[in-house]
Design a protein around this motif. Sequence first.
Motif, PDB file in Angstrom:
ATOM      1  N   MET A  54       5.661 -28.324  41.734  1.00 44.87           N
ATOM      2  CA  MET A  54       6.229 -29.084  42.355  1.00 44.87           C
ATOM      3  C   MET A  54       7.600 -30.114  41.969  1.00 44.87           C
ATOM      4  SD  MET A  54       5.674 -31.035  45.656  1.00 44.87           S
ATOM      5  CE  MET A  54       5.617 -32.700  45.654  1.00 44.87           C
ATOM      6  N   GLN A  55       8.178 -30.338  42.738  1.00 45.39           N
ATOM      7  CA  GLN A  55       8.886 -31.050  42.283  1.00 45.39           C
ATOM      8  C   GLN A  55       9.530 -32.381  42.387  1.00 45.39           C
ATOM      9  OE1 GLN A  55      11.595 -26.615  43.647  1.00 45.39           O
ATOM     10  NE2 GLN A  55      12.095 -28.456  44.242  1.00 45.39           N
ATOM     11  N   TRP A  56       9.319 -33.166  41.383  1.00 48.92           N
ATOM     12  CA  TRP A  56       9.162 -34.924  41.298  1.00 48.92           C
ATOM     13  C   TRP A  56      10.210 -34.901  41.004  1.00 48.92           C
ATOM     14  CZ3 TRP A  56       4.659 -36.091  42.996  1.00 48.92           C
ATOM     15  CH2 TRP A  56       3.124 -35.020  43.269  1.00 48.92           C
ATOM     16  N   ASN A  57      10.975 -34.784  40.098  1.00 46.65           N
ATOM     17  CA  ASN A  57      12.626 -35.438  40.394  1.00 46.65           C
ATOM     18  C   ASN A  57      13.452 -34.311  39.775  1.00 46.65           C
ATOM     19  OD1 ASN A  57      12.372 -35.115  37.077  1.00 46.65           O
ATOM     20  ND2 ASN A  57      10.946 -37.139  37.504  1.00 46.65           N
ATOM     21  N   ALA A  58      14.349 -34.495  39.582  1.00 44.80           N
ATOM     22  CA  ALA A  58      15.533 -34.067  38.930  1.00 44.80           C
ATOM     23  C   ALA A  58      15.769 -33.726  37.701  1.00 44.80           C
ATOM     24  CB  ALA A  58      17.068 -34.773  40.084  1.00 44.80           C
ATOM     25  N   GLY A  59      15.711 -34.627  36.970  1.00 45.63           N
ATOM     26  CA  GLY A  59      15.360 -34.602  35.333  1.00 45.63           C
ATOM     27  C   GLY A  59      14.532 -32.788  35.188  1.00 45.63           C
ATOM     28  N   THR A  60      14.059 -32.880  34.333  1.00 44.59           N
ATOM     29  CA  THR A  60      13.634 -31.983  32.585  1.00 44.59           C
ATOM     30  C   THR A  60      12.806 -31.399  33.648  1.00 44.59           C
ATOM     31  OG1 THR A  60      14.428 -32.241  30.905  1.00 44.59           O
ATOM     32  CG2 THR A  60      12.413 -31.236  30.728  1.00 44.59           C
ATOM     33  N   ASN A  61      12.366 -30.351  34.488  1.00 41.88           N
ATOM     34  CA  ASN A  61      11.552 -29.411  34.766  1.00 41.88           C
ATOM     35  C   ASN A  61      10.745 -29.726  35.850  1.00 41.88           C
ATOM     36  OD1 ASN A  61      10.772 -27.449  32.133  1.00 41.88           O
ATOM     37  ND2 ASN A  61      10.470 -28.708  31.474  1.00 41.88           N
ATOM     38  N   GLY A  62      11.898 -30.629  36.382  1.00 45.25           N
ATOM     39  CA  GLY A  62      12.047 -31.143  37.872  1.00 45.25           C
ATOM     40  C   GLY A  62      11.134 -32.428  37.610  1.00 45.25           C
ATOM     41  N   GLY A  63      10.031 -33.073  36.459  1.00 41.81           N
ATOM     42  CA  GLY A  63       9.167 -33.969  36.654  1.00 41.81           C
ATOM     43  C   GLY A  63       8.394 -33.319  36.304  1.00 41.81           C
ATOM     44  N   PHE A  64       7.827 -32.191  36.312  1.00 41.01           N
ATOM     45  CA  PHE A  64       6.617 -31.139  36.226  1.00 41.01           C
ATOM     46  C   PHE A  64       6.299 -30.991  35.043  1.00 41.01           C
ATOM     47  CE2 PHE A  64       4.550 -26.802  34.783  1.00 41.01           C
ATOM     48  CZ  PHE A  64       3.509 -27.232  35.919  1.00 41.01           C
ATOM     49  N   SER A  65       6.626 -30.668  34.012  1.00 38.47           N
ATOM     50  CA  SER A  65       6.698 -31.388  32.696  1.00 38.47           C
ATOM     51  C   SER A  65       7.184 -31.451  31.473  1.00 38.47           C
ATOM     52  CB  SER A  65       5.701 -29.515  32.491  1.00 38.47           C
ATOM     53  OG  SER A  65       5.312 -29.442  30.431  1.00 38.47           O
ATOM     54  N   THR A  66       7.113 -31.588  30.954  1.00 37.40           N
ATOM     55  CA  THR A  66       8.568 -32.416  29.497  1.00 37.40           C
ATOM     56  C   THR A  66       7.941 -31.014  28.797  1.00 37.40           C
ATOM     57  OG1 THR A  66       6.514 -33.511  27.943  1.00 37.40           O
ATOM     58  CG2 THR A  66       7.197 -34.496  29.148  1.00 37.40           C
ATOM     59  N   VAL A  67       7.505 -30.162  28.286  1.00 31.56           N
ATOM     60  CA  VAL A  67       8.145 -29.129  27.552  1.00 31.56           C
ATOM     61  C   VAL A  67       9.176 -28.114  27.867  1.00 31.56           C
ATOM     62  CG1 VAL A  67       5.214 -28.325  27.361  1.00 31.56           C
ATOM     63  CG2 VAL A  67       7.121 -27.440  28.711  1.00 31.56           C
ATOM     64  N   PRO A  68       9.511 -27.453  26.636  1.00 28.93           N
ATOM     65  CA  PRO A  68      10.551 -26.224  26.763  1.00 28.93           C
ATOM     66  C   PRO A  68      10.322 -25.670  27.941  1.00 28.93           C
ATOM     67  CG  PRO A  68      10.363 -27.059  24.340  1.00 28.93           C
ATOM     68  CD  PRO A  68       9.720 -26.993  25.446  1.00 28.93           C
ATOM     69  N   ALA A  69      11.323 -25.449  28.949  1.00 25.87           N
ATOM     70  CA  ALA A  69      11.919 -24.448  30.046  1.00 25.87           C
ATOM     71  C   ALA A  69      11.173 -23.276  29.051  1.00 25.87           C
ATOM     72  CB  ALA A  69      13.213 -24.584  30.580  1.00 25.87           C
ATOM     73  N   LYS A  70      11.260 -22.861  28.477  1.00 22.08           N
ATOM     74  CA  LYS A  70      10.449 -21.174  28.334  1.00 22.08           C
ATOM     75  C   LYS A  70       8.967 -21.531  27.506  1.00 22.08           C
ATOM     76  CE  LYS A  70      11.161 -21.984  22.461  1.00 22.08           C
ATOM     77  NZ  LYS A  70      12.377 -21.493  21.530  1.00 22.08           N
ATOM     78  N   ASN A  71       8.583 -22.720  27.356  1.00 24.05           N
ATOM     79  CA  ASN A  71       6.481 -22.874  27.768  1.00 24.05           C
ATOM     80  C   ASN A  71       6.321 -23.113  29.085  1.00 24.05           C
ATOM     81  OD1 ASN A  71       7.663 -22.834  24.805  1.00 24.05           O
ATOM     82  ND2 ASN A  71       7.191 -24.403  24.372  1.00 24.05           N
ATOM     83  N   LEU A  72       7.109 -23.217  29.693  1.00 22.31           N
ATOM     84  CA  LEU A  72       6.394 -23.010  31.324  1.00 22.31           C
ATOM     85  C   LEU A  72       5.538 -22.036  31.927  1.00 22.31           C
ATOM     86  CD1 LEU A  72       9.338 -24.755  33.042  1.00 22.31           C
ATOM     87  CD2 LEU A  72       7.025 -25.562  32.154  1.00 22.31           C
ATOM     88  N   PHE A  73       4.507 -22.519  32.192  1.00 20.89           N
ATOM     89  CA  PHE A  73       3.543 -21.014  33.182  1.00 20.89           C
ATOM     90  C   PHE A  73       4.691 -20.131  33.896  1.00 20.89           C
ATOM     91  CE2 PHE A  73       2.592 -23.469  36.148  1.00 20.89           C
ATOM     92  CZ  PHE A  73       1.991 -22.649  37.547  1.00 20.89           C
ATOM     93  N   ARG A  74       5.480 -21.532  34.506  1.00 25.27           N
ATOM     94  CA  ARG A  74       5.770 -20.815  35.723  1.00 25.27           C
ATOM     95  C   ARG A  74       7.139 -22.344  36.248  1.00 25.27           C
ATOM     96  NH1 ARG A  74       2.536 -20.092  40.195  1.00 25.27           N
ATOM     97  NH2 ARG A  74       1.809 -18.371  39.212  1.00 25.27           N
ATOM     98  N   ALA A  75       8.253 -21.513  36.056  1.00 22.00           N
ATOM     99  CA  ALA A  75       9.171 -22.170  36.569  1.00 22.00           C
ATOM    100  C   ALA A  75       9.479 -22.699  37.501  1.00 22.00           C
ATOM    101  CB  ALA A  75      10.940 -22.129  35.973  1.00 22.00           C
ATOM    102  N   PRO A  76       9.831 -23.880  38.323  1.00 17.18           N
ATOM    103  CA  PRO A  76      10.610 -24.837  39.283  1.00 17.18           C
ATOM    104  C   PRO A  76      11.432 -24.051  39.680  1.00 17.18           C
ATOM    105  CG  PRO A  76      10.591 -27.170  37.671  1.00 17.18           C
ATOM    106  CD  PRO A  76      10.312 -25.096  36.875  1.00 17.18           C
ATOM    107  N   LEU A  77      11.914 -24.562  41.065  1.00 18.04           N
ATOM    108  CA  LEU A  77      13.376 -23.895  41.180  1.00 18.04           C
ATOM    109  C   LEU A  77      14.924 -24.961  40.443  1.00 18.04           C
ATOM    110  CD1 LEU A  77      12.578 -23.431  45.429  1.00 18.04           C
ATOM    111  CD2 LEU A  77      13.015 -21.562  43.494  1.00 18.04           C
ATOM    112  N   LEU A  78      15.971 -24.429  39.685  1.00 16.64           N
ATOM    113  CA  LEU A  78      16.706 -25.370  39.626  1.00 16.64           C
ATOM    114  C   LEU A  78      17.950 -25.392  40.267  1.00 16.64           C
ATOM    115  CD1 LEU A  78      15.598 -23.601  35.640  1.00 16.64           C
ATOM    116  CD2 LEU A  78      14.433 -26.071  36.885  1.00 16.64           C
ATOM    117  N   GLN A  79      18.296 -24.085  40.796  1.00 14.11           N
ATOM    118  CA  GLN A  79      19.554 -24.387  42.012  1.00 14.11           C
ATOM    119  C   GLN A  79      19.362 -23.779  43.275  1.00 14.11           C
ATOM    120  OE1 GLN A  79      21.551 -24.868  39.633  1.00 14.11           O
ATOM    121  NE2 GLN A  79      20.719 -24.946  37.576  1.00 14.11           N
TER     122      GLN A  79
END
Length: 549
Positions: A393-418
């Motif tokens: 889910m894309q909550w905001n325009a910030g880091t990882n779309g507000g879904f998580s605060t972890v570095p992108a490499k540690n996400l289980f799945r990335a949100p759409l960034l572009q």
Amino acid sequence: MDELWYKDAIFYAIDVESFQDGNGDGVGDFRGLTSRLDYLEDLGVTCLWLLPFFTSPNLDNGYDVKDYYSIDSRLGNLQDFSEFIAAAKERNIRVIIDLIIHHTSNEHHWFHAASNDPSSKFHKFYIWSEEKPEKTPPPSFPGQENDVWTYEKRAGAFYFHHFYSFQPDLNIDNPDVQYEIMSIMEFWLAFKIDGFRVDAATFIMGDNGVKEDEIRNPVGFLKKLCKTVTDKNKEAILLAEADVEPQKIPDFFGKGERFNSLFNFILDNYLFLGLAREEAQPIVEALKLPMPPKACQWTNFLRNLDELNLGKLTEEERQDVFKKFAPKEDMRIYNRGIRRRLAPMLNGNRQHLEMAYSLLFSLPGSPLLIYGDEIGLGENLDLEGRTSVRTPMQWNAGTNGGFSTVPAKNLFRAPLLQGPYGIKKVNAESQQQDENSLLSWMKRLTRMRKHCREIGWASATVQNTDNPQVLVLTYEYEGNALLIAHNLSGKPVRFKLKSRRYHARQLIDIFGNRKYEPTTEETIQLDLDEYGYRWFRVNRLKIESKDGN
């Protein structure tokens, strides 16, 4: 008590791991979901359907269950779940969960015991054959599975699986298996959930194609399921995933004492055919399905979190839908489906999206949204299979779309960034601040649907018009009447009702894609913009003809 609450429900499907990370490990969880309940209350949804959250190898998004009595440790624990349910109830939001009783994971302890000792009672929990049968049904996932029988060395036999080879089918005809199923249901009902979405109900009721996998008394088994639910909670429901032919639908509803609601797969197929051809007739044909018994309900949807399964259409009809909404091969799956979200399928056309969701909410039954629909979430076709529609889910325009605060490499799945559906262009925070956003409009839609109980309780009558691109439905309930019109085409239309019961001059606009000129005593025809929609209350209802046409 409100035992028929589901007739007024607005369902909202959530994949917990994709919704909100609450503990900073890169995976959505129950703490994160609980923190977003205010958002869901404000959106106006009334019942959450949670996709599987049990302990699982997660080879099929949790539908391969390893332990029915524990929660995937990434998502939290039973205490977190209990606190989530309590917080949802404080907001008058109901919760149903997935009941996956057609199969288990091949890592479930039942299957290990069944494989290691063919003389154990657990061996009979599954369907086995020493020789591979010659006549078998086709695999459910062509291109990913080539067979429905897989050899298990430890057992020295083949086991049956409708779906993936790591999901052996349970022998539900076995009383011991039925006992275990009832125990699982009782365990989760003790948490005060509001029911279950029954996975693969089509096969549970005996439509298997394999004699060994058939329940001899499917109606008796279903009555056991219902009794287990109602004994614990009179208001709890069973919502069936039953993708069956029209003549088999009564088997699932009975006289109102079996499943409370069914997903309307047939209507969904013809909804998309109508949207693709920009014609009302396919939808009109699908609406000829008989209404469920009075205590039952259809649950309508545009997209769920699987593929858009177009298996009910002819090959020609399916190709029309593919051409319009999935023109590239990587947008399709299993030779029958589309693995896309609705917003990109409609090219992000806001007017088209509004019309489609307005249509969904105006169909006889209760509507289902999937998380992110309300902001126009896109898909990621780089992801494998059906995972393409399960991005975070894309909550905001910030880091990882507000879904998580972890570095992108540690996400289980990335949100759409572009791109046009990336976090900077599509997110809940920016839309909450914009009264003209899709999210703000969706809130108005949910409020309007709650004020129009006729849709959930009455049958729909199709009203003839002089324009094949316009769908007009009417509802009458407790002395009130609604008339709802949708233009399925990308061109403005003017149309005339061909009805002795309803006249344009009777209609009072209550919701639409814009503010239209009010009808007057002189109004004969009605206008709709391209992909336009208008909801009307009917004034001075005439009763000369109950046929209406």
